[in-house]
Write an enzyme that holds these catalytic residues in place. Sequence first.
Site, mmCIF file in Angstrom:
data_model
loop_
_atom_site.group_PDB
_atom_site.id
_atom_site.type_symbol
_atom_site.label_atom_id
_atom_site.label_comp_id
_atom_site.label_asym_id
_atom_site.label_seq_id
_atom_site.Cartn_x
_atom_site.Cartn_y
_atom_site.Cartn_z
ATOM 1 N N ASP A 1 9.781 18.856 7.786
ATOM 2 C CA ASP A 1 10.731 19.743 7.115
ATOM 3 C C ASP A 1 9.971 20.670 6.185
ATOM 4 O O ASP A 1 8.768 20.495 5.979
ATOM 5 C CB ASP A 1 11.751 18.905 6.315
ATOM 6 C CG ASP A 1 11.081 18.059 5.232
ATOM 7 O OD1 ASP A 1 9.907 17.685 5.425
ATOM 8 O OD2 ASP A 1 11.720 17.772 4.211
ATOM 9 N N GLY B 1 14.130 17.826 -0.963
ATOM 10 C CA GLY B 1 14.274 19.046 -1.748
ATOM 11 C C GLY B 1 14.903 18.835 -3.117
ATOM 12 O O GLY B 1 15.362 19.791 -3.739
ATOM 13 N N ASP C 1 12.078 6.069 -2.779
ATOM 14 C CA ASP C 1 10.631 5.800 -2.877
ATOM 15 C C ASP C 1 10.125 6.664 -4.004
ATOM 16 O O ASP C 1 10.699 7.723 -4.272
ATOM 17 C CB ASP C 1 9.879 6.190 -1.599
ATOM 18 C CG ASP C 1 9.601 7.676 -1.571
ATOM 19 O OD1 ASP C 1 10.534 8.446 -1.265
ATOM 20 O OD2 ASP C 1 8.473 8.101 -1.905
ATOM 21 N N ASP D 1 6.569 9.249 5.754
ATOM 22 C CA ASP D 1 6.972 10.638 5.542
ATOM 23 C C ASP D 1 6.207 11.497 6.546
ATOM 24 O O ASP D 1 5.150 11.110 7.043
ATOM 25 C CB ASP D 1 6.698 11.065 4.093
ATOM 26 C CG ASP D 1 7.499 12.307 3.708
ATOM 27 O OD1 ASP D 1 8.206 12.864 4.573
ATOM 28 O OD2 ASP D 1 7.420 12.723 2.536
ATOM 29 N N SER D 2 6.774 12.674 6.822
ATOM 30 C CA SER D 2 6.306 13.489 7.945
ATOM 31 C C SER D 2 5.070 14.330 7.653
ATOM 32 O O SER D 2 4.423 14.818 8.569
ATOM 33 C CB SER D 2 7.438 14.408 8.375
ATOM 34 O OG SER D 2 7.954 15.089 7.237
ATOM 35 N N GLY D 3 4.765 14.549 6.379
ATOM 36 C CA GLY D 3 3.548 15.275 6.037
ATOM 37 C C GLY D 3 3.757 16.647 5.423
ATOM 38 O O GLY D 3 2.915 17.120 4.665
HETATM 39 N N1 PRF Z 1 10.655 16.295 2.159
HETATM 40 C C1 PRF Z 1 9.776 15.357 2.632
HETATM 41 N N2 PRF Z 1 9.221 14.451 1.818
HETATM 42 C C2 PRF Z 1 9.548 14.479 0.505
HETATM 43 C C3 PRF Z 1 10.438 15.414 -0.024
HETATM 44 C C4 PRF Z 1 11.039 16.376 0.840
HETATM 45 O O1 PRF Z 1 11.837 17.242 0.476
HETATM 46 C C5 PRF Z 1 10.520 15.137 -1.407
HETATM 47 C C6 PRF Z 1 11.308 15.870 -2.424
HETATM 48 N N3 PRF Z 1 11.654 15.076 -3.527
HETATM 49 C C7 PRF Z 1 9.675 14.044 -1.645
HETATM 50 N N4 PRF Z 1 9.096 13.668 -0.493
HETATM 51 N N5 PRF Z 1 9.468 15.351 3.925
#
Ligand code: PRF
Length: 381
Positions: free
Chosen positions: A154, A225, A275, A100-102
């Site tokens: 994001d 989101g 996940d 994931d981007s952080g």
């Molecule tokens: N964006 C990112 N990671 C996430 C989410 C998101 O909206 C969510 C929302 N359930 C979990 N992990 N980058």
Amino acid sequence: MNNPDRREQTDFHYRLHATDGAARHGEVVTPRGVIRTPAFMPVGTAGTVKGMYPEQVRDLGADILLGNTYHLMLRPGAERVARLGGLHELMRWPHPILTDSGGFQVMSLAGLRKMSEKGVTFRSHIDGAYHELTPERSIEIQGLLGADIQMQLDECVRLPASKDEISRALQLSLRWAERSKKAFEAQPKERALFGIVQGGDDAELRIESARGLIDIDFPGYSIGGLAVGEPQAVMLAMLEVVTPILPVDKPRYLMGVGTPDDMIESVARGVDMFDCVMPTRAGRHAQAFTRFGKINLKNARHADDPRPLDAESDCPAARDYSRAYLHHLVRCEEMLGSMLLTWVNLAYYQSLMAGIRAAIAQGRFEAFKAEVKEGWARGDI
Ligand code: PRF
């Protein structure tokens, strides 16, 4: 380029094997291995699936793990991970990793955040030090970690939120998607970058976000989101809006979801990847996920119960250890209690996904879904 027959065998791509209604069974092909979908990705936030050996996670049938930019940039640091040979080497997981981007973790964990067009600045939840995460730096970090599947930076808005607020965040996320894609060009071709659909609980905004990302063109699409405070029915309604417009030949990943019920209902609406910290976190809090629903091992009713959680399970933790013993371990806060219940839960999540894949392949997904739900409803007697 888009003709699957002309793709190199080693290039990242998605193969659709079977559909049943909107449910899909296929595989995501990466040079590090194939991810059978629908897939559940255990969360390995800090370079470990808490309480589990990597070999054990693999043996349960996990094809891919999730790692986190936010945690690993703070500790041990992305440049250090790169010097140590990358995240796969460091944690001894030679199979695919998605990071994931952080941005989402900054929102949920960091102190004193400031968003701007450029990116997000925040204070570490560990030592309070200031850090900056831009779309470019997030991609650079994910590259240093060596992630096979990377996420754009994001902005995820918690619900409820106003339409203006949701719209502003999705526009910013679209601009960050472009910048992320550009930054990603510096990386080896066999890796993939996913765009993230935002748009909150508003169908119009969800469509705008998805269309904007499809125009930019990604090899896979995440749906972000959701599961951020809205009822399940709202989440499922948003999936029904988004998945039909996503390309059929690309994987869809619903981020941070969810319960077994969330996952089976999302598969029914065309989602391929999930996940969630739920199986691992719940395991550290005395909660077991089983065919009979959730069981809380802290409860005194288990104290004299010699039965295992599920005598028919393939998982030794579910099959061989008594509920009385698990209850005792949990009550004493012994680490083995957390380890066994994490094992039980990840085994259940993986077996559920395996069952879903087989059912879609056989064209009996709806019947399978009904059977599974019946088991949860019957409960643990
Ligand atoms: N964006 C990112 N990671 C996430 C989410 C998101 O909206 C969510 C929302 N359930 C979990 N992990 N980058």
